[in-house]
Design an enzyme around this catalytic site. Structure first.
Site, PDB file in Angstrom:
ATOM      1  N   CYS A   1       3.075   1.628  10.216  1.00 49.60           N
ATOM      2  CA  CYS A   1       3.673   0.503   9.511  1.00 49.60           C
ATOM      3  C   CYS A   1       5.115   0.348   9.987  1.00 49.60           C
ATOM      4  O   CYS A   1       5.637   1.182  10.729  1.00 49.60           O
ATOM      5  CB  CYS A   1       3.631   0.738   7.997  1.00 49.60           C
ATOM      6  SG  CYS A   1       4.593   2.174   7.459  1.00 49.60           S
TER       7      CYS A   1
ATOM      8  N   GLU B   1       8.027  10.310  -1.265  1.00 51.21           N
ATOM      9  CA  GLU B   1       8.523   9.029  -1.793  1.00 51.21           C
ATOM     10  C   GLU B   1       8.696   9.103  -3.306  1.00 51.21           C
ATOM     11  O   GLU B   1       9.702   8.640  -3.851  1.00 51.21           O
ATOM     12  CB  GLU B   1       7.564   7.886  -1.444  1.00 51.21           C
ATOM     13  CG  GLU B   1       8.066   6.542  -1.953  1.00 51.21           C
ATOM     14  CD  GLU B   1       7.049   5.425  -1.832  1.00 51.21           C
ATOM     15  OE1 GLU B   1       7.037   4.543  -2.700  1.00 51.21           O
ATOM     16  OE2 GLU B   1       6.252   5.429  -0.859  1.00 51.21           O
TER      17      GLU B   1
END
Length: 285
Positions: free
Chosen positions: A12, A128
């Site tokens: 990504c 994250e």
């Protein structure tokens, strides 16, 4: 045999940017550390290690002084930046812009109403998620699935966010449950913070998996996003195999197979999918 590599698979934007920054720094010939694996793919980590990238954990960073440390796309809590300032560490910040925006939103919400329940739909312990929880002085509640929603206090305000790579369908199930159980005197707000470049891969990979007799899903087994996409492939096409690299491919998988689709996670490099394609072709010669 027809072999197709999914054009929608591969790194990504956030991962691509982090790796590019690492390569640029390493090209200068200076020592560069990375806090945690730059990407959840062992083969890509090996490639960058050979270029000179040194992966460290948080305890090792505490011992570092006057050094250069790259922060990967997953992001970090405020304490990491404070440690860097104390130890005179230069930060090369490769946090994904989508994650940075989410961190900011959570911090602002927490600063505005610290008594509310800030809930994050995500994987406990994921890099994250640790960065997101850190915006709330570790007061945020992490839930991994809709089955865990019942533990919330529905008499108190709830502000719901999501790790950027989680399933949109599961997130919506969590929203529905909270709406059904929230007290009329409490406020509930949900914020769809799932990255669309990742979420959009679900319908695309479903179509891709349905096109082929066999699916080879190439992915590091640590990848949270990879697990979601692999399970979707498996749902659509039960003849789906997960491999980390070409060495795991087995010859007998291809008996009677006319069409093979190769795809992967947001942490899977294109070159690795190509190596898998080459390995299959060499096996069948």
């Amino acid at each position: 045999m027809f072999i197709e590599i999914d054009e929608g698979s591969g790194f990504c934007f956030g991962v691509t940017t982090a790796i590019k920054k690492a390569e640029e720094e390493l090209a200068k010939g200076e020592k560069l550390y990375c806090l945690g694996d730059i990407v959840h793919n062992g083969r890509e980590c090996d490639r960058l290690r050979e270029m000179g990238l040194i992966t460290i954990n948080h305890d090792e960073m505490k011992e570092l002084h006057d050094a250069k440390v790259l922060l990967r796309a997953h992001g970090e809590p405020p304490e990491t930046y404070e440690l860097a300032r104390r130890n005179n560490i230069e930060i090369i910040d490769a946090t994904c812009p989508v994650v940075l925006k989410l961190q900011k939103r959570i911090k602002e919400q927490y600063d505005e109403n610290a008594s509310a329940q800030i809930v994050i739909f995500g994987k406990k312990g994921h890099a994250e998620v640790l960065g997101l929880v850190g915006q709330t002085q570790s007061n945020a509640i992490v839930i991994e699935s809709s089955e865990e929603v019942s533990k919330l206090d529905f008499t108190r305000d709830i502000y719901l966010y999501s790790q950027t790579t989680k399933s949109l369908d599961e997130f919506n199930r969590i929203i529905d449950y909270i709406k059904m159980h929230i007290s009329p005197n409490a406020t509930f707000k949900s914020f769809d913070t799932i990255c669309r470049s990742v979420a959009n891969r679900m319908p695309n990979i479903s179509q891709f998996a349905a096109k082929h007799d066999l699916i080879l899903f190439v992915c590091g087994r640590k990848s949270s996003n990879g697990k979601v996409l692999y399970n979707e492939c498996l749902r659509v096409n039960p003849n789906t195999h997960l491999v980390e690299d070409p060495q795991e491919i087995e010859r007998d998988w291809f008996d009677g197979i006319k069409s093979v689709g190769i795809c992967g996670a947001t942490s899977t490099p294109r070159w690795l999918m190509e190596q898998c394609s080459d390995a299959i072709q060499n096996m069948l010669k």
